[in-house]
Design a protein around this motif. Structure first.
Motif, PDB file in Angstrom:
ATOM      1  N   LEU A 149      -0.662  -2.288 -10.915  1.00 44.66           N
ATOM      2  CA  LEU A 149      -1.748  -1.964  -9.993  1.00 44.66           C
ATOM      3  C   LEU A 149      -2.512  -0.726 -10.478  1.00 44.66           C
ATOM      4  O   LEU A 149      -3.756  -0.697 -10.449  1.00 44.66           O
ATOM      5  CB  LEU A 149      -1.174  -1.724  -8.599  1.00 44.66           C
ATOM      6  CG  LEU A 149      -2.166  -1.416  -7.481  1.00 44.66           C
ATOM      7  CD1 LEU A 149      -3.177  -2.545  -7.328  1.00 44.66           C
ATOM      8  CD2 LEU A 149      -1.431  -1.174  -6.169  1.00 44.66           C
ATOM      9  N   SER A 158      -7.873  -6.941  -9.484  1.00 41.83           N
ATOM     10  CA  SER A 158      -8.493  -5.965  -8.584  1.00 41.83           C
ATOM     11  C   SER A 158     -10.010  -6.084  -8.664  1.00 41.83           C
ATOM     12  O   SER A 158     -10.578  -6.355  -9.729  1.00 41.83           O
ATOM     13  CB  SER A 158      -8.045  -4.548  -8.938  1.00 41.83           C
ATOM     14  OG  SER A 158      -8.514  -4.176 -10.220  1.00 41.83           O
ATOM     15  N   VAL A 161      -7.106  -6.258  -3.912  1.00 39.22           N
ATOM     16  CA  VAL A 161      -6.114  -6.594  -4.935  1.00 39.22           C
ATOM     17  C   VAL A 161      -5.473  -7.928  -4.577  1.00 39.22           C
ATOM     18  O   VAL A 161      -5.072  -8.149  -3.421  1.00 39.22           O
ATOM     19  CB  VAL A 161      -5.033  -5.497  -5.052  1.00 39.22           C
ATOM     20  CG1 VAL A 161      -3.969  -5.911  -6.063  1.00 39.22           C
ATOM     21  CG2 VAL A 161      -5.660  -4.169  -5.453  1.00 39.22           C
TER      22      VAL A 161
END
Length: 510
Positions: A84, A22, A66
């Motif tokens: 995530l 990310s 991402v």
């Protein structure tokens, strides 16, 4: 600042590491995902945003990018919610600790709770093989993941548990493998409940001992389905390798019950005759296992065989022979194991009473012919034993004496499988039904009398080469049950009689 967290991906039976990266920059708020994510992965941004807010964290206001690497492999499912979440926390400085060689798997609810996902076992195996030392999974998946050795499995109820552990503020206890409880091997369906049908039960005992495919043919109400449903109760004990293989397939398909470590009872799958070819063999844009693979190391029962569509039945031919089913799509090719015992049941005619001793058949000859022709010769050839299931008489039904229980039959089956395990030690062969052509003559030694009998049967019945091989393999199993090194004449004779039904019925239709 770019941060990275590891997760796992799944394609068919194979798991591969996925690096979740990310990057957050000052710009108008946006959230972009790259690396071939599917719709479920793309939707994770909304689950992660709500989970962060409800767990006391701040979601970044800038541009969030991402990446799921490798970018050439499709990522699917909600398993990337947890990695995530962790990588965004690290990118925003809300989590400073480096998780190191850790893998994160799990779906998030809007309040941050972790929900179970499918495919945990093969992904845990993949993580261990790729050198990862620990894996974080939802609590309901812990028993399944803990079956893998040499990797620490940390179950968590909520993302707060994971972040507190990474920060050193809370301890998570590594999960331990759960042994199969003894009662899991008990069967409520027992052969002791079957009245009469001594010859039919003998045929199923032979099938169980050698892993052979079976066709049960008889009038309605004779007990075909009852016999088939009790077959798992006499199948041999599952080895650790078989349990791992079976659990992997059920995990990938999402058919594994929660809090289950390894499947300990052989599967029994009985799809309805309206099933499609893809439902039987497996399929989808990202191919998943079908009924054939879900029955791996167990029984696939097809009741009312002629009622299945011709295309569906013909799908069985190659997988039954090879023990694997290969599904090809534009995105690639997937191979699933399907080493199954195929048990099929059918009536001898549309009304069901062709050949019945007391009940007259109401079908015309052409109707009987059309009905029987729905089962092709090549498929019939692949069914090792054709067992006639006659109607049960009143004396057998009204008797008070119990028949032989499954536990006793299972002892003989296990003893025969031990002989086969010793015979095929060091080879991938697991039972007589899987003997390869190069080992057939060595494994199935015939006595002179047995050879003469098989020669006469081959010439008289006009058996195909495949049917001859299967007669020989069944005879080998009968000899194993009798504790005989060579196949004697009586073993060959009993094996040949299980090929008589295709002659009895299929000749009459011409």
């Amino acid at each position: 600042m770019v941060t990275q967290v590891y997760s796992m991906g799944l394609y068919g039976m194979e798991a591969f590491p996925v690096l979740v990266e990310s990057d957050i920059t000052r710009a108008l708020p946006s959230f972009d995902m790259v690396g071939l994510p599917d719709a479920a992965v793309k939707e994770s941004k909304d689950r992660v945003r709500s989970a962060m807010k409800n767990c006391g964290f701040s979601f970044p206001e800038g541009k969030v990018t991402v990446n799921f690497a490798p970018a050439d492999k499709r990522k699917e499912g909600p398993i990337y919610d947890l990695p995530l979440f962790i990588t965004i926390l690290r990118a925003t400085g809300q989590l400073t600790e480096d998780p190191g060689r850790s893998v994160f798997l799990g779906e998030l609810s809007l309040n941050g709770d972790l929900r179970p996902v499918r495919g945990i076992l093969p992904m845990t195996i993949g993580a261990q093989e790729n050198g990862f030392t620990r894996i974080f999974v939802p609590e309901q998946n812990a028993a399944e993941a803990a079956a893998v050795e040499n990797i620490q499995v940390f179950p968590a109820k909520n993302v707060r548990d994971v972040t507190a552990f990474l920060c050193g503020n809370q301890q998570l206890t590594a999960a331990k493998p759960v042994s199969a409880p003894p009662e899991a091997l008990d069967h409520t369906l027992d052969f002791a409940d079957v009245r009469g049908q001594v010859q039919s039960k003998r045929g199923l005992e032979i099938a169980a001992a050698g892993g052979h495919n079976v066709l049960l043919i008889g009038p309605p109400g004779s007990g075909k389905s009852m016999l088939a449903k009790r077959l798992p109760s006499i199948l041999p004990d599952m080895t650790l390798r078989e349990r791992m293989e079976t659990t992997k397939i059920h995990s990938i398909a999402g058919a594994l019950p929660s809090d289950t470590s390894l499947v300990s009872v052989r599967p029994f799958r009985a799809p309805h005759h309206t099933i499609s070819p893809s439902g039987l063999s497996g399929g989808g844009s990202m191919p998943r296992p079908g009924e054939l693979s879900l029955a791996h190391n167990g029984v696939l029962f097809l009741d009312e065989l002629p009622e299945f569509s011709r295309n569906t039945m013909e799908v069985l031919r190659q997988p039954i022979e090879d023990g694997v089913v290969t599904i090809s799509r534009v995105s690639g090719t997937v191979t699933y194991p399907c080493s199954v015992m195929l048990v099929a049941a059918m009536n001898p005619c549309p009304c069901g009473y062709f050949g019945h001793p007391t009940h007259p058949c109401t079908c015309r000859p052409d109707q009987v012919s059309r009905y029987l022709s729905r089962v092709s010769g090549p498929l019939l050839d692949r069914l090792d034993l054709h067992i006639e299931v006659p109607p049960v008489n009143f004396e057998s039904l009204s008797g008070v004496q119990k028949a032989e229980p499954s536990s006793e039959i299972r002892k003989r089956v296990n003893a025969a499988r031990e002989i086969q395990n010793e015979r095929f030690r060091g080879t991938p062969i697991t039972c007589n039904a899987r003997i390869t052509p190069d080992l057939l003559n060595d494994a199935c030694r015939l006595s002179p009398a047995g050879k003469e009998l098989l020669k006469a049967a081959f010439e008289k019945l006009g058996l195909s080469a495949r049917a001859y091989d299967r007669v020989l393999k069944v005879a080998r199993t009968i000899a194993d049950l009798a504790g005989s090194t060579d196949i004697e004449a009586e073993h060959a004779a009993e094996s040949v009689q299980y090929r008589s039904l295709d002659r009895k019925y299929w000749e009459r239709r011409r």
